[in-house]
Design a protein around this motif. Structure first.
Motif, mmCIF file in Angstrom:
data_model
loop_
_atom_site.group_PDB
_atom_site.id
_atom_site.type_symbol
_atom_site.label_atom_id
_atom_site.label_comp_id
_atom_site.label_asym_id
_atom_site.label_seq_id
_atom_site.Cartn_x
_atom_site.Cartn_y
_atom_site.Cartn_z
ATOM 1 N N LYS A 1 52.337 42.196 131.524
ATOM 2 C CA LYS A 1 51.690 41.358 131.878
ATOM 3 C C LYS A 1 50.447 42.021 132.990
ATOM 4 N N LYS B 1 48.235 44.193 130.989
ATOM 5 C CA LYS B 1 47.170 43.581 130.157
ATOM 6 C C LYS B 1 46.137 42.912 130.840
ATOM 7 N N ASN B 2 46.392 42.396 131.966
ATOM 8 C CA ASN B 2 45.479 41.490 132.986
ATOM 9 C C ASN B 2 45.829 41.932 134.446
ATOM 10 N N PRO B 3 45.199 43.384 134.708
ATOM 11 C CA PRO B 3 44.939 43.596 136.162
ATOM 12 C C PRO B 3 44.099 43.349 136.816
#
Length: 338
Positions: A207, A210-212
């Protein structure tokens, strides 16, 4: 004297610390004029094993039957297996026992640091050994402003850069890296490390990748030429790892005179000194303060970087090659007398 350098799954491990350590051994032995081979079917006087899988165990048994001494390089411990890939914590519960049996089959052990030796001795392993750093090529890893500009241009970075180089494991402190980045929104945080292992990572790490946060980049693997640019461009090398046997990326950052911030863990005792060649911290709040201090005080960052370079030179591959040659000769001499 001819030495077999062995590591199984070399392609898979090529971007890991063990893979880099093997490359360092090859280069160190070239510089020390030690003949070596990577071919297990070749003729050799001594086997230097780097991994602990079935291929390595089979080779060790084969060497014993052929009266060839075995040196096992301790790159793997139960402690550094934890919090890495899926089910690694379950595996680590049994690793202490299995690693104890594996390392006890060697004639001699090599440890990257005194800390790693202490860990393995705690398993009850009594095989003689020596501490030899994984080393760093200080001629290659040196500050390069042209490559620094190329790195900044490639990633479109204009502000302060906080860098980490590691596989994206929980053990490496990836969650802390991102959490500190959330507090220092005005800085660019760049974590370089292969994402090809994503399928082996826990859901929470996937996660993050993918979504920093907007100021965090995960560009994936970079070749060594680009890493020199990354270390040279970085204002701070931030390595929040919880467990290491040495930390090759730390050595590379030191060699490039980058100001280093590390977690205060036992592996660094005796060679990384807080306020001399690095800054050490234990909490995210302290990491945040240390990073901000180095970005704002460039004189301190420069002084730490200069001392860092001196530390790296003590672990240059020429030095490592000489130490390995001495170990090989001593092991062979005692083996032939026995």
């Amino acid at each position: 004297m001819k030495v077999l350098l062995y590591a199984e799954a070399k392609r898979l491990l090529s971007r890991s610390g063990i893979g880099i350590a093997l490359k360092h051994q090859m280069e160190a032995l070239k510089r020390a004029n030690v003949d070596f081979t990577l071919d297990i079917d070749d003729e050799y006087d001594l086997a230097h094993i780097n991994t602990v899988g079935p291929g390595a165990r089979f080779l060790a048994s084969s060497c014993r039957s052929r009266n060839i001494p075995v040196i096992w390089h301790v790159h793997t411990t139960a402690e550094d297996i934890r919090n890495s890939f899926l089910f690694s914590n379950v595996y680590s519960r049994y690793a202490r026992f299995s690693l104890s049996r594996i390392y006890s089959k060697a004639n001699f052990l090599l440890f990257p640091t005194p800390y790693t030796e202490k860990i393995v001795r705690g398993y009850g392993v009594r095989v003689p050994g020596a501490v030899v750093s994984n080393g760093v090529d200080t001629e290659f890893f040196r500050r390069d402003e042209d490559r620094a500009k190329q790195f900044r241009k490639k990633l479109s970075l204009t502000g302060p850069i906080v860098l980490c180089v590691a596989l994206p494991f929980r053990r490496k402190g990836i969650h802390d890296f991102v959490e500190v980045a959330r507090k220092l929104k005005e800085y660019h945080f760049v974590w370089i490390g292969s994402k090809a292992i994503a399928s082996l990572l826990p859901r929470d790490v996937k996660k993050l990748l993918k979504n920093p946060p907007p100021n965090v980049l995960f560009p994936g693997f970079m070749p060594q030429e680009e890493l020199v640019g990354a270390y040279s461009a970085a204002d701070v090398f931030f390595f929040p790892s919880y467990e290491e046997n040495e930390g090759i990326a730390v050595l590379e950052a030191l060699s490039c005179e980058c100001a280093v911030v590390v977690r205060d863990i036992p592996v660094y005792e005796g060679w990384l000194q807080n306020g001399v060649n690095c800054l050490k911290a234990e909490s995210n709040e302290d990491f945040e303060a240390a990073i901000r201090r180095l970005v704002e005080d460039r004189d301190l960052a420069r002084d730490l970087g200069q001392e860092a370079r001196k530390t790296a030179l003590e672990r240059d591959l020429i030095v490592v090659g000489r130490k390995l040659k001495t170990v090989y000769e001593d092991v062979l001499r005692k083996w032939r007398k026995s």
